[in-house]
Design a protein around this motif. Structure first.
Motif, PDB file in Angstrom:
ATOM      1  N   MET A   1      63.493 -14.398  44.354  1.00 32.35           N
ATOM      2  CA  MET A   1      62.510 -15.198  43.636  1.00 32.35           C
ATOM      3  C   MET A   1      62.664 -16.661  43.997  1.00 32.35           C
ATOM      4  N   LYS A   2      61.569 -17.304  44.404  1.00 30.60           N
ATOM      5  CA  LYS A   2      61.634 -18.693  44.840  1.00 30.60           C
ATOM      6  C   LYS A   2      61.268 -19.603  43.691  1.00 30.60           C
ATOM      7  N   GLY A   3      62.047 -20.657  43.486  1.00 31.22           N
ATOM      8  CA  GLY A   3      61.793 -21.602  42.405  1.00 31.22           C
ATOM      9  C   GLY A   3      60.617 -22.493  42.740  1.00 31.22           C
ATOM     10  N   ARG A   4      59.885 -22.891  41.722  1.00 28.98           N
ATOM     11  CA  ARG A   4      58.740 -23.753  41.906  1.00 28.98           C
ATOM     12  C   ARG A   4      59.046 -25.185  41.535  1.00 28.98           C
ATOM     13  N   GLY A   5      60.310 -25.493  41.258  1.00 27.72           N
ATOM     14  CA  GLY A   5      60.667 -26.856  40.934  1.00 27.72           C
ATOM     15  C   GLY A   5      60.345 -27.257  39.522  1.00 27.72           C
ATOM     16  N   PHE A   6      60.274 -26.269  38.612  1.00 30.28           N
ATOM     17  CA  PHE A   6      59.966 -26.595  37.240  1.00 30.28           C
ATOM     18  C   PHE A   6      61.015 -26.037  36.298  1.00 30.28           C
ATOM     19  N   ARG A   7      61.078 -26.593  35.128  1.00 27.64           N
ATOM     20  CA  ARG A   7      61.914 -26.022  34.081  1.00 27.64           C
ATOM     21  C   ARG A   7      61.119 -25.993  32.796  1.00 27.64           C
ATOM     22  N   TRP A   8      61.166 -24.855  32.127  1.00 30.31           N
ATOM     23  CA  TRP A   8      60.447 -24.663  30.874  1.00 30.31           C
ATOM     24  C   TRP A   8      61.419 -24.684  29.713  1.00 30.31           C
ATOM     25  N   LYS A   9      61.046 -25.395  28.667  1.00 25.99           N
ATOM     26  CA  LYS A   9      61.859 -25.391  27.449  1.00 25.99           C
ATOM     27  C   LYS A   9      60.952 -25.088  26.281  1.00 25.99           C
ATOM     28  N   SER A  10      61.389 -24.238  25.400  1.00 19.11           N
ATOM     29  CA  SER A  10      60.613 -23.949  24.205  1.00 19.11           C
ATOM     30  C   SER A  10      61.549 -23.622  23.060  1.00 19.11           C
ATOM     31  N   GLU A  11      61.020 -23.651  21.854  1.00 18.56           N
ATOM     32  CA  GLU A  11      61.787 -23.288  20.683  1.00 18.56           C
ATOM     33  C   GLU A  11      61.050 -22.200  19.927  1.00 18.56           C
ATOM     34  N   VAL A  12      61.799 -21.248  19.399  1.00 22.14           N
ATOM     35  CA  VAL A  12      61.220 -20.089  18.743  1.00 22.14           C
ATOM     36  C   VAL A  12      61.651 -20.037  17.292  1.00 22.14           C
ATOM     37  N   ASP A  13      60.722 -19.699  16.443  1.00 22.04           N
ATOM     38  CA  ASP A  13      61.054 -19.474  15.036  1.00 22.04           C
ATOM     39  C   ASP A  13      61.964 -18.253  14.946  1.00 22.04           C
ATOM     40  N   LEU A  54      55.574 -21.398  18.348  1.00 20.95           N
ATOM     41  CA  LEU A  54      56.070 -21.872  19.636  1.00 20.95           C
ATOM     42  C   LEU A  54      55.763 -23.351  19.800  1.00 20.95           C
ATOM     43  N   LYS A  55      56.799 -24.121  20.156  1.00 21.59           N
ATOM     44  CA  LYS A  55      56.609 -25.532  20.476  1.00 21.59           C
ATOM     45  C   LYS A  55      56.970 -25.720  21.934  1.00 21.59           C
ATOM     46  N   MET A  56      56.087 -26.356  22.695  1.00 24.56           N
ATOM     47  CA  MET A  56      56.237 -26.353  24.141  1.00 24.56           C
ATOM     48  C   MET A  56      56.521 -27.735  24.705  1.00 24.56           C
ATOM     49  N   MET A  57      57.431 -27.751  25.659  1.00 17.80           N
ATOM     50  CA  MET A  57      57.646 -28.929  26.493  1.00 17.80           C
ATOM     51  C   MET A  57      57.986 -28.434  27.879  1.00 17.80           C
ATOM     52  N   LEU A  58      57.303 -28.952  28.887  1.00 22.49           N
ATOM     53  CA  LEU A  58      57.511 -28.525  30.255  1.00 22.49           C
ATOM     54  C   LEU A  58      57.982 -29.708  31.064  1.00 22.49           C
ATOM     55  N   HIS A  59      58.992 -29.491  31.892  1.00 22.70           N
ATOM     56  CA  HIS A  59      59.576 -30.607  32.628  1.00 22.70           C
ATOM     57  C   HIS A  59      59.758 -30.242  34.084  1.00 22.70           C
ATOM     58  N   PHE A  60      59.428 -31.183  34.962  1.00 28.52           N
ATOM     59  CA  PHE A  60      59.675 -31.013  36.393  1.00 28.52           C
ATOM     60  C   PHE A  60      61.177 -31.116  36.609  1.00 28.52           C
ATOM     61  N   LEU A 244      67.707 -33.353  23.896  1.00 33.26           N
ATOM     62  CA  LEU A 244      66.429 -33.122  23.223  1.00 33.26           C
ATOM     63  C   LEU A 244      66.570 -32.284  21.965  1.00 33.26           C
ATOM     64  N   SER A 245      67.406 -31.259  22.013  1.00 36.37           N
ATOM     65  CA  SER A 245      67.517 -30.341  20.884  1.00 36.37           C
ATOM     66  C   SER A 245      68.321 -30.905  19.723  1.00 36.37           C
ATOM     67  N   THR A 246      69.047 -31.984  19.953  1.00 34.41           N
ATOM     68  CA  THR A 246      69.923 -32.525  18.907  1.00 34.41           C
ATOM     69  C   THR A 246      69.526 -33.921  18.433  1.00 34.41           C
ATOM     70  N   ASP A 247      68.857 -34.695  19.279  1.00 37.04           N
ATOM     71  CA  ASP A 247      68.545 -36.081  18.919  1.00 37.04           C
ATOM     72  C   ASP A 247      67.248 -36.503  19.594  1.00 37.04           C
ATOM     73  N   LEU A 248      66.126 -36.351  18.895  1.00 29.59           N
ATOM     74  CA  LEU A 248      64.826 -36.675  19.473  1.00 29.59           C
ATOM     75  C   LEU A 248      64.685 -38.169  19.755  1.00 29.59           C
ATOM     76  N   VAL A 249      65.235 -38.993  18.884  1.00 35.94           N
ATOM     77  CA  VAL A 249      65.136 -40.448  19.078  1.00 35.94           C
ATOM     78  C   VAL A 249      65.895 -40.861  20.335  1.00 35.94           C
ATOM     79  N   ARG A 250      67.099 -40.341  20.498  1.00 40.91           N
ATOM     80  CA  ARG A 250      67.901 -40.668  21.685  1.00 40.91           C
ATOM     81  C   ARG A 250      67.224 -40.158  22.949  1.00 40.91           C
ATOM     82  N   SER A 251      66.644 -38.971  22.886  1.00 42.28           N
ATOM     83  CA  SER A 251      65.944 -38.409  24.036  1.00 42.28           C
ATOM     84  C   SER A 251      64.785 -39.304  24.454  1.00 42.28           C
ATOM     85  N   THR A 252      64.026 -39.789  23.472  1.00 41.03           N
ATOM     86  CA  THR A 252      62.914 -40.698  23.770  1.00 41.03           C
ATOM     87  C   THR A 252      63.409 -41.969  24.448  1.00 41.03           C
TER      88      THR A 252
END
Length: 470
Positions: A1-13, A54-60, A244-252
């Motif tokens: 499987m070849k990577g497309r250069g992306f990383r997906w992050k999501s959170e689940v209830d 589902l809350k979505m954030m997608l990152h290169f 990101l998962s622990t400190d949204l302010v710091r991540s920003t």
């Protein structure tokens, strides 16, 4: 499987998780599930595909780390406060940032001991960066933590190494500029002898070069500075994702710092380098690409800010403006990308795919919030028209590949369900007319984040080299 250069992050209830296998092509999925749910599964790497909340954030992924590496598929479980975070990673790093070694004291003839020590220290600091990004270091994690003064994060350790290298490099560049005024030919010969070579994270040739990373050589110290700063910006983005998962302010804040570095690159470092670039050059050496990356970082910073606002229960009208603010950053970046590709063809289309994908998701989410705010204000007919319009448009842009297609359709389903409820209520209670076209309100976006200005540090140390005057 070849990577497309992306990383997906999501959170689940956690309450809505059901066992199912999810594998993403070139993506990293992050799920939060309770320990009991995970123990009930035969395989902890079997995770839900369909779920609520589902809350979505997608990152290169990682313009900071580019080097040839085989495909890997790993599962990592971390127990935190009776909640287990499961990471299922399937990513092919076909190209990661890498560079060839430079030994400055072997090229520049030092006139005195002070200069020699400076050049050796410069080589030593760069070697630490080389070992890290080339993954050629044999230092254990415990020793690396001790050497960094207690920093546990690999990204923080790498940032520290770059911060120790940059002032020395800036000082050498300043001294080289002075020497060039009377020994320009010799300085040019020494710079060529350095053989400054870096791979690229964004070039098409790097993505599809099966013989390994393609290296670009540019005989200019400003190129070394530019690539090192580009690397620093990429690592900062990875650090922002890490917290990101622990400190949204710091991540920003970290995203804004990365945006500041890319802005500094685009405005100060790369423009003087443009006339000196050879035909074969990496996209990272272009000022326009640095501007694109700065805008992406700002979009990510605003996306995190929007998530924080959602957690606080901010009104739908404001959330709509924040989501549309993200799309404004991305629209500007996409416009610059289209200008760049008309002049420079060797830039990966995956970057454009990433920006378009994120833009459409935030546009859809923003219009859904706008519709909800219109309903609250008693304009359910207009709300229905807004949802009809945006769903009609986004359905024309559904990606053809998984998991993009499934993720996109999931958000469409969520918005369609909101539309169904609005239509049902309007049919039985309000009977309002459904406007369309020019009768619908235009989306308003607020860009509320800005980059944090990068201020380079430089050691004021005079260097003396043995220059033969012609």
């Amino acid at each position: 499987m070849k990577g497309r250069g992306f990383r997906w992050k999501s959170e689940v209830d956690p309450e809505t998780c059901k066992g199912d296998e999810v594998k993403g092509r070139g993506f990293c999925w992050k799920y939060e599930v309770d320990a009991e749910t995970l123990r009930s599964s035969r395989n902890p790497r079997l995770m839900p595909r369909r779920f609520k909340g589902l809350k979505m954030m997608l990152h290169f992924v990682k313009p900071s780390k580019l080097k040839t590496k085989k495909v890997f598929d790993t599962g990592l479980c971390i127990v935190r406060n009776s909640v287990i975070s499961v990471f299922l990673v399937t990513f092919s790093t076909n190209c990661r940032f890498s560079c060839f070694q430079i030994v400055f004291e072997d090229v520049f003839p030092a006139y005195n001991l002070v200069t020699l020590e400076h050049l050796k220290e410069l080589s030593s600091k760069r070697k630490a960066i080389e070992d890290s990004i080339n993954e050629s270091s044999f230092i254990t994690e415990a020793i690396a933590k001790q050497m960094s003064g207690g920093l546990e994060s690999r990204y923080e350790q790498d940032i520290q190494k770059i911060e120790q290298y940059l002032p020395l490099l800036e000082n050498l560049i300043s001294c080289a500029a002075v020497i060039s005024t009377y020994g320009g030919i010799q300085m040019a010969q020494w710079t060529v002898a350095l053989k400054i070579r870096w791979s690229s994270s964004l070039s098409t040739s790097s993505f599809f070069n099966f013989k390994g990373s393609k290296f670009f050589q540019v005989d200019n110290l400003q190129f070394e500075l530019g690539m090192t700063l580009f690397l620093c910006g990429g690592i900062l983005r990875e650090r922002a994702l890490e917290v990101l998962s622990t400190d949204l302010v710091r991540s920003t804040t970290i995203f804004r710092e990365a945006a500041g570095i890319y802005h500094h690159l685009a405005q100060e470092v790369l423009p003087p380098l443009q006339p000196e670039l050879p035909p074969q050059k990496p996209p990272e050496a272009l000022a326009e690409v640095a501007t694109i990356m700065s805008l992406i970082c700002l979009a990510e910073a605003q996306a995190v800010t929007t998530r924080k606002a959602e957690e606080k229960g901010t009104s739908s009208s404001l959330l709509a403006k924040l989501h549309h603010g993200v799309t404004l950053f991305l629209e500007e970046a996409i416009g610059i990308f289209h200008t760049v590709v008309t002049q420079y063809k060797d830039i990966s289309p995956h970057l454009l795919e990433f920006m378009n994908f994120c833009k459409c998701l935030h546009e859809l989410k923003g219009q859904q919030h706008l519709a909800e705010s219109l309903k609250v204000s008693g304009q359910i007919g207009v709300a229905i028209g807004v949802l009809y319009s945006v769903l009609t448009n986004v359905k024309k842009k559904i990606p053809g590949e998984e998991p993009w297609k499934s993720l996109y359709q999931k958000q469409i389903q969520d918005s369609s369900e909101v539309l169904r409820k609005f239509v049902h209520e309007n049919d039985f209670v309000w009977h309002e007319k459904i406007p369309s076209g020019d009768e619908l309100p235009l989306p308003e976006g607020n860009k509320i984040v800005n980059f944090i200005t990068y201020s380079p540090k430089k050691w004021e140390r005079k260097l003396s080299l043995k220059v033969k005057l012609m």
